[in-house]
Design an enzyme around this catalytic site. Structure first.
Site, PDB file in Angstrom:
ATOM      1  N   SER A   1       0.828  -1.187   0.000  1.00 46.61           N
ATOM      2  CA  SER A   1       0.000   0.000   0.000  1.00 46.61           C
ATOM      3  C   SER A   1       0.865   1.241   0.000  1.00 46.61           C
ATOM      4  O   SER A   1       2.062   1.182   0.259  1.00 46.61           O
ATOM      5  CB  SER A   1      -0.873   0.016   1.263  1.00 46.61           C
ATOM      6  OG  SER A   1      -1.657  -1.140   1.361  1.00 46.61           O
TER       7      SER A   1
ATOM      8  N   SER B   1      -3.765  -3.594  -2.561  1.00 51.64           N
ATOM      9  CA  SER B   1      -3.189  -2.318  -2.145  1.00 51.64           C
ATOM     10  C   SER B   1      -4.242  -1.425  -1.509  1.00 51.64           C
ATOM     11  O   SER B   1      -5.363  -1.336  -1.985  1.00 51.64           O
ATOM     12  CB  SER B   1      -2.643  -1.559  -3.370  1.00 51.64           C
ATOM     13  OG  SER B   1      -1.306  -1.885  -3.620  1.00 51.64           O
TER      14      SER B   1
ATOM     15  N   ASP C   1      -4.288   2.163  -1.408  1.00 50.99           N
ATOM     16  CA  ASP C   1      -3.569   3.328  -1.932  1.00 50.99           C
ATOM     17  C   ASP C   1      -4.482   4.540  -1.829  1.00 50.99           C
ATOM     18  O   ASP C   1      -5.475   4.651  -2.549  1.00 50.99           O
ATOM     19  CB  ASP C   1      -3.173   3.080  -3.394  1.00 50.99           C
ATOM     20  CG  ASP C   1      -2.163   1.935  -3.533  1.00 50.99           C
ATOM     21  OD1 ASP C   1      -1.711   1.407  -2.512  1.00 50.99           O
ATOM     22  OD2 ASP C   1      -1.836   1.579  -4.676  1.00 50.99           O
TER      23      ASP C   1
END
Lengths: 370, 370, 370, 370
Positions: free
Chosen positions: C249, C287, C289
């Site tokens: 991440s 992830s 993000d």
């Protein structure tokens, strides 16, 4: 205290489930932990407390290992919910949903993590040990409204002990409503609000599915309250007529046994606001009004054995309008139940939220305000 | 025909504007072009026609050169609106808003482009000639609902001529309502629907701003109609009781003179669904229910002379609840006006949408269904 | 250790700020608390710890009383951030941003609440005492990535003490980068990642504004690493070549002194992914993000004295492309700095993340892989 | 002219499909209609024309009767696409996708409606005749970028004839690329852009699915062009070095044969921006950058016979990263192909977009700028 359906005030188009509760959706369980402690003046950080936590379990197995399809929807985002981003991305839920007072959210979320780790000790172990991906973390989902009028919210007294207790006593039977769990200290239209629930069943030719709603009601000015189309707030106000605050919030949880995926559940979640509107809500600017929906129809393994499997796919569009109605009616009635079932609570500084005088309300609804 | 407020049926919390119309927002103009042509059996592609176009102009100057802050919101996206992506990105509107029948949208959009080019012949010229950026194109905004029950929608008969006429006759005075313009062929709760409008004024201590709503109503089953909290649909049904369709749509346009930016206007747009709910809508699965909002408070030049300028900034949060109420009340009443003001229309194949029998409705509301 | 710009590897189109850090945006301060404790085998719940917390303060006053305009954006939502819903709704930030390890988020959020209450003891007091609305709660904003490869994440060791320390040592000077604070235990492209920062300055004819980025890097497979367009991952792999996990991440924080509102800041946030892409990221499915952006240009009082005030309004569209470039370049470089500045860390179970061999990388970039 | 893969410049991690085109996804067909007419000075409304239309058909049957799962994603919404709202709501596509010049969108959408009615004469018939819901309308999906530098966009010369021709000549074989169809008049990094395509195949243990991309490239400043990590724009500029505009747009179409639903396809669509970034794009403020994705794996009947059916469900999360890479690599390469395959076009006013000098570019990439 009787629930609203016993007075036959509402014109429903869909039948109720057996319990008229979110637990009519098979497998769903609800548990509360209630904290009532102290009296008198507020001593910030030390009480008094009129708060609690309510948990909703899509099933009573290991939710992290067997997730359920889910969606979230924000009506007005003045609120502090936890876990929404991942539900939006993945369309599933992997812990119980906890509802509590606003500033308790982090501690309740932390408690859900503790419980998930207990059941799944590989959380945080990672690839090296398991040889599998996806074990890095867990996404607790927590909703909230503020019970600050009755309770000391600075102290944040709800933690692992209370969450554990709520999960432990969760049952799939009738749901205790009113001033209990996360509804212990909330207010609704100037009266005592709290936890309420209701359910609806679709006609068999539309699948016969059940939709259940559970709310933590904590919104509305006293003049706005509308029941069964009658503007109760025009005729009836709480004894202490000062509107201490106009802002508030509501958490709405929806459950269904229909095999809906995350995208489809999101469409259902978006309908909840129409049930809220029927009660007189105008969604104030300071409202944190959130909806979380899930399906119990199938489970999403944390470690699927095959990439592709056969699954029931529901063509939602032909029966979406029936789901819409089921959501609206069950949310509306769940809110009324949260009011009808709540008893008067005296909280910090002697602040008082009176129980809605049900007999008077019933009389007004039947007489259309007369 | 009288509008609903003349019967004093609604319990409003906010006062109406002088015209009780979207045109109470200074500068806003509304124009219609109505197409009623042919009778008898449907000859696909050739009529009969019961359709039209309604345009809403935030101001009567050059909208492309002087844009206004705007927002859009989708309640249920089963619809074919045009221009939403750019409004979402930039938060402004650069053409009039046109409303029409579903399949007419592209032709109405094309007509708005023609008109924009006439006023702004540099569209498409580009950087080489103007030495400035941003002249590549124009973003027409068009909304729609389907008038296919009364009109031949395959023919798509609304084009430049009709849009031009609607813009030409746009005025900032009272708005013609009912079966006119984009409302000519629409249906609402099984009755004749159409164009309706209403407005509300905020208290002076909350800025004294005006909020106006205009709707193109085309949704709802006959049993759902609710007026002033009374379930009219329980007692009163259209003569031809077959529910030919349960799906339908509504376009809701909101205007205000408050200096709100795109983000703030979006919050207002999200409240429109609560006004819709008050009329009995359950937002069917096949609904295209969309909201477009704009502010007339300031204009956004297509070629700003300075990067930064001083502008009024409104702290919305302290008065958001008042705006919420204004939106809800004006949308609810605009819908009622669209029903109250519409006359019976006989369309293709003799399909008939009857005017709502206003006297009967008023009697029912006053008697709470008796 | 030198930062990447000292090697002159990047082809920048915009100049850096004086510190080449998010703290080039005047008033912004950054603080870290680092927890390195224990060695050897993982004892779940008891360490070893290689974790920490990093706080970013838009200004060093009382953020709750003087909020700043802000926005959030989710690139891929497999993550457990806190506080995003309210930022989306209101477009402002009212606490420092804290970054930490994934499962620490609730405890860090709880700590931010504690600090906000200390500064604003009226939180939770409500209307009755203050006669004003809006004091019900506070919205802490916390981001995270998982440092589970090096640290015991089950223990959640970051709480009030660490958050308080990070806030206390926050400064507006150079930012300590690498394996520090929230970057202590993170991994990036199989190497040691961590905290990195960079900034860009717009040309004066485009306002001369500063954009700063700060990242907590924790993503990427070793074969993906790309620097200045050269696929480093093709030529250089960490000593321990097993890819223990491909998911990870990144948290990206953007600051600017341009007077942008929440809607405009959201446009900037959406550009961060392009900077991320330049480093070789493919945004894995696991992830989390996330991007958080804010402006220091003006402050939003918790209790505005007037409804409307004059404010600078920036016409973003004519210079949006310059902001876009500033965001992309500063995010890209901040990520490189997080790698260049991080030293090797040995964590739980002897798990090791090696420092990127900077000399080798510089040689490869200069030789285009040779 | 050779396509980029013939030069072996790219470091791919995934293999290409047989055609290295969107048509590698079985059943997908692409057709073009190109309009090249007139020379010399621009006579607004009368040419010269360098424009066209490209259609992408998920299958060559009746798309309205047999829809496909689909999603849309907006990278930057400065654009005038049509049909996005309904795709967002329902997650499916019911017409071919048409790409064209910006102001042609309404006419192209109108043409798609004509074609849908021809195949489905019950559109607009409604409930009375069919006894079924859902026949009110059809949702054409049209994308665009502006070809105004080379073509007269005020005239809007693309209508039924051109769309019909493009659909008629659609084939599932190799795709004609470059200055053809919707790419006839577009520009990319100051060079001639246009239509490009590419594909990738996932490893068999990740399902062996194919992902195809097709782009209409029309964005970028000449100094930004990056190929295979080399900043070509630093070394090579178009002969006519004036940057006439920095704004532009790209339409990205993604196809896959993986059984993904709308929600899952949306995740794929969000990855396209990373492929775009690899080419040097900074997503300018005036970009209309949109992604449309669909799956050919199953068809969604307009009139499902049963509410629930068994369907393959793909666990996306374990292989999402592979899909992400497939999207990114195919988008990146599709863009390069749009440049490599486009020939010089001289348009209105003698405006010229030169073909990218491929030999020179290949030399620069191989020499890393030398």
């Amino acid at each position: 205290m009787p629930r609203i359906h016993e007075f036959d005030l509402l014109e429903n188009k869909l039948p109720r489930g057996a319990l008229n509760a979110i637990t009519d959706v098979a497998g769903v369980a609800v548990g509360h932990a209630t904290l009532i402690e102290g009296d008198g003046p507020w001593r910030p950080g030390h009480g008094p407390f009129r708060t609690g936590v309510t948990v909703i379990l899509p099933h009573q197995g290991n939710l992290y290992a067997e997730k359920v399809a889910a969606a979230v929807h924000t009506i007005n985002g003045f609120g502090k919910v936890y876990g929404f981003e991942q539900v939006r991305e993945l369309g599933c839920l992997e812990t119980p949903i906890a509802l509590t007072g606003t500033l308790n959210v982090p501690r309740a979320a932390d408690a859900l993590i503790t419980l998930a780790i207990e059941q799944n000790p590989h959380i945080g172990v990672g690839f090296a040990v398991t040889g599998r991906k996806g074990y890095a973390s867990v996404n607790p989902v927590v909703g909230e409204t503020s019970d600050g009028f009755l309770s000391d919210i600075q102290a944040r007294p709800i933690g692992e002990k209370e969450v554990r207790a709520a999960v432990a006593n969760a049952t799939s039977g009738p749901v205790i409503e009113g001033a209990v769990g996360a509804g212990t200290g909330t207010s609704c239209f100037g009266w005592k609000g709290g936890i309420g629930t209701a359910s609806r069943v679709l006609p068999s030719e539309k699948g016969g599915y059940t939709v259940g709603a559970l709310v933590q009601s904590n919104y509305g000015r006293s003049d706005e309250l509308t029941i069964a189309g009658v503007s109760i707030g025009t005729y009836l106000r709480p004894p202490d007529s000062v509107n201490r605050t106009e802002d508030g919030s509501i958490m709405i949880i929806l459950a269904t046994d229909a095999p809906l995926n995350g995208r489809q559940l999101e469409r259902l979640c978006k309908r909840a606001v129409l049930g809220l509107a029927r009660t007189g809500s105008t969604v104030h600017g300071g409202s944190g009004d959130f909806v979380i929906g899930f399906s119990t129809a199938y489970r999403l393994s944390d470690r699927p054995e095959r990439l592709v499997e056969e699954r029931p796919y529901l063509h939602l569009q032909p029966i979406m309008s029936a789901f819409s109605l089921a959501v609206i009616e069950s949310v509306e009635e769940a809110i009324y139940n949260s009011l009808f079932m709540a008893e008067t609570v005296v909280g910090r500084d002697g602040n008082t939220r009176h129980a809605l005088p049900v007999d008077e309300v019933v009389r007004l609804v039947r007489g259309n305000g007369r």
